[in-house]
Design a protein around this motif. Structure first.
Motif, mmCIF file in Angstrom:
data_model
loop_
_atom_site.group_PDB
_atom_site.id
_atom_site.type_symbol
_atom_site.label_atom_id
_atom_site.label_comp_id
_atom_site.label_asym_id
_atom_site.label_seq_id
_atom_site.Cartn_x
_atom_site.Cartn_y
_atom_site.Cartn_z
ATOM 1 N N MET A 1 0.826 -1.317 -0.036
ATOM 2 C CA MET A 1 0.089 -0.119 0.087
ATOM 3 C C MET A 1 0.801 1.257 0.069
ATOM 4 O O MET A 1 1.935 1.304 0.826
ATOM 5 C CB MET A 1 -0.993 -0.099 1.085
ATOM 6 C CG MET A 1 -1.637 1.264 1.565
ATOM 7 S SD MET A 1 -3.008 1.386 0.364
ATOM 8 C CE MET A 1 -3.998 0.248 0.652
ATOM 9 N N ILE A 2 0.532 2.163 -0.848
ATOM 10 C CA ILE A 2 1.247 3.784 -0.941
ATOM 11 C C ILE A 2 0.228 4.429 -0.901
ATOM 12 O O ILE A 2 -0.701 4.423 -1.518
ATOM 13 C CB ILE A 2 1.920 3.561 -2.563
ATOM 14 C CG1 ILE A 2 2.951 2.604 -2.598
ATOM 15 C CG2 ILE A 2 2.370 5.027 -2.787
ATOM 16 C CD1 ILE A 2 3.657 2.592 -3.949
ATOM 17 N N ILE A 3 0.729 5.473 0.230
ATOM 18 C CA ILE A 3 -0.169 6.431 0.732
ATOM 19 C C ILE A 3 0.351 7.856 -0.113
ATOM 20 O O ILE A 3 1.532 7.925 -0.034
ATOM 21 C CB ILE A 3 -0.204 6.696 2.261
ATOM 22 C CG1 ILE A 3 -1.272 7.957 2.225
ATOM 23 C CG2 ILE A 3 1.149 7.009 2.735
ATOM 24 C CD1 ILE A 3 -1.791 7.888 3.699
ATOM 25 N N VAL A 26 -3.161 1.879 -3.851
ATOM 26 C CA VAL A 26 -2.948 3.352 -3.458
ATOM 27 C C VAL A 26 -4.155 3.863 -2.639
ATOM 28 O O VAL A 26 -5.244 3.583 -2.727
ATOM 29 C CB VAL A 26 -3.074 4.134 -4.746
ATOM 30 C CG1 VAL A 26 -2.670 5.524 -4.596
ATOM 31 C CG2 VAL A 26 -1.986 3.701 -5.823
ATOM 32 N N ARG A 27 -3.646 4.747 -1.634
ATOM 33 C CA ARG A 27 -4.508 5.439 -0.623
ATOM 34 C C ARG A 27 -4.164 6.793 -0.842
ATOM 35 O O ARG A 27 -2.783 7.225 -0.879
ATOM 36 C CB ARG A 27 -4.449 4.783 0.917
ATOM 37 C CG ARG A 27 -5.060 5.515 1.716
ATOM 38 C CD ARG A 27 -4.627 5.208 3.253
ATOM 39 N NE ARG A 27 -4.956 3.762 3.460
ATOM 40 C CZ ARG A 27 -4.804 2.847 4.278
ATOM 41 N NH1 ARG A 27 -3.992 3.352 5.189
ATOM 42 N NH2 ARG A 27 -5.358 1.635 4.246
ATOM 43 N N SER A 37 -12.832 13.386 -7.189
ATOM 44 C CA SER A 37 -13.149 11.985 -7.401
ATOM 45 C C SER A 37 -11.804 11.227 -8.030
ATOM 46 O O SER A 37 -10.727 11.896 -8.196
ATOM 47 C CB SER A 37 -14.111 11.853 -8.508
ATOM 48 O OG SER A 37 -13.435 12.487 -9.722
ATOM 49 N N PHE A 38 -11.828 9.908 -7.564
ATOM 50 C CA PHE A 38 -10.716 9.116 -7.746
ATOM 51 C C PHE A 38 -11.183 7.733 -8.416
ATOM 52 O O PHE A 38 -12.361 7.484 -8.187
ATOM 53 C CB PHE A 38 -9.912 8.834 -6.520
ATOM 54 C CG PHE A 38 -9.476 9.959 -5.997
ATOM 55 C CD1 PHE A 38 -8.216 10.637 -6.392
ATOM 56 C CD2 PHE A 38 -10.139 10.927 -4.970
ATOM 57 C CE1 PHE A 38 -7.516 11.677 -5.510
ATOM 58 C CE2 PHE A 38 -9.388 11.842 -4.275
ATOM 59 C CZ PHE A 38 -8.074 12.169 -4.610
ATOM 60 N N VAL A 44 -9.565 6.348 -0.400
ATOM 61 C CA VAL A 44 -9.484 7.757 -0.120
ATOM 62 C C VAL A 44 -9.826 8.039 1.362
ATOM 63 O O VAL A 44 -10.902 7.474 1.834
ATOM 64 C CB VAL A 44 -10.581 8.710 -1.058
ATOM 65 C CG1 VAL A 44 -10.304 10.256 -0.642
ATOM 66 C CG2 VAL A 44 -10.322 8.406 -2.298
ATOM 67 N N VAL A 45 -8.852 8.753 2.285
ATOM 68 C CA VAL A 45 -9.032 8.879 3.443
ATOM 69 C C VAL A 45 -8.717 10.392 3.903
ATOM 70 O O VAL A 45 -7.977 11.008 3.093
ATOM 71 C CB VAL A 45 -8.057 7.944 4.236
ATOM 72 C CG1 VAL A 45 -8.275 6.683 4.197
ATOM 73 C CG2 VAL A 45 -6.626 8.374 3.850
ATOM 74 N N PRO A 46 -9.799 10.689 4.777
ATOM 75 C CA PRO A 46 -9.404 12.256 5.021
ATOM 76 C C PRO A 46 -8.311 12.434 6.088
ATOM 77 O O PRO A 46 -8.045 11.678 6.826
ATOM 78 C CB PRO A 46 -10.832 12.516 5.934
ATOM 79 C CG PRO A 46 -11.280 11.434 6.648
ATOM 80 C CD PRO A 46 -10.828 10.372 5.380
#
Length: 58
Positions: A1-3, A26-27, A37-38, A44-46
């Motif tokens: 996982m890559i942020i 991906v995050r 939008s993604f 997607v995280v806040p």
């Protein structure tokens, strides 16, 4: 996982696309996820790096 922090910018949007094309998970962290939008594959995280209380530890 890559942020990817700040994944909504012009450069970061290309980085996200290239990571997805390479088969990476991906995050994206953004201050306001509902404004952007993604692709469906992106988690997607806040979060806001200037406000540590918005950052989850897990």
């Amino acid at each position: 996982m890559i942020i990817v922090t700040g994944g909504t910018g012009n450069v970061d949007a290309h980085v996200v696309r290239q990571l997805l094309d390479a088969g990476e998970k991906v995050r994206v962290m953004t201050r306001n996820p509902s404004k952007h939008s993604f692709p469906d594959q992106v988690e997607v995280v806040p979060g806001d790096l200037t406000r540590p209380e918005t950052l989850a530890l897990s």
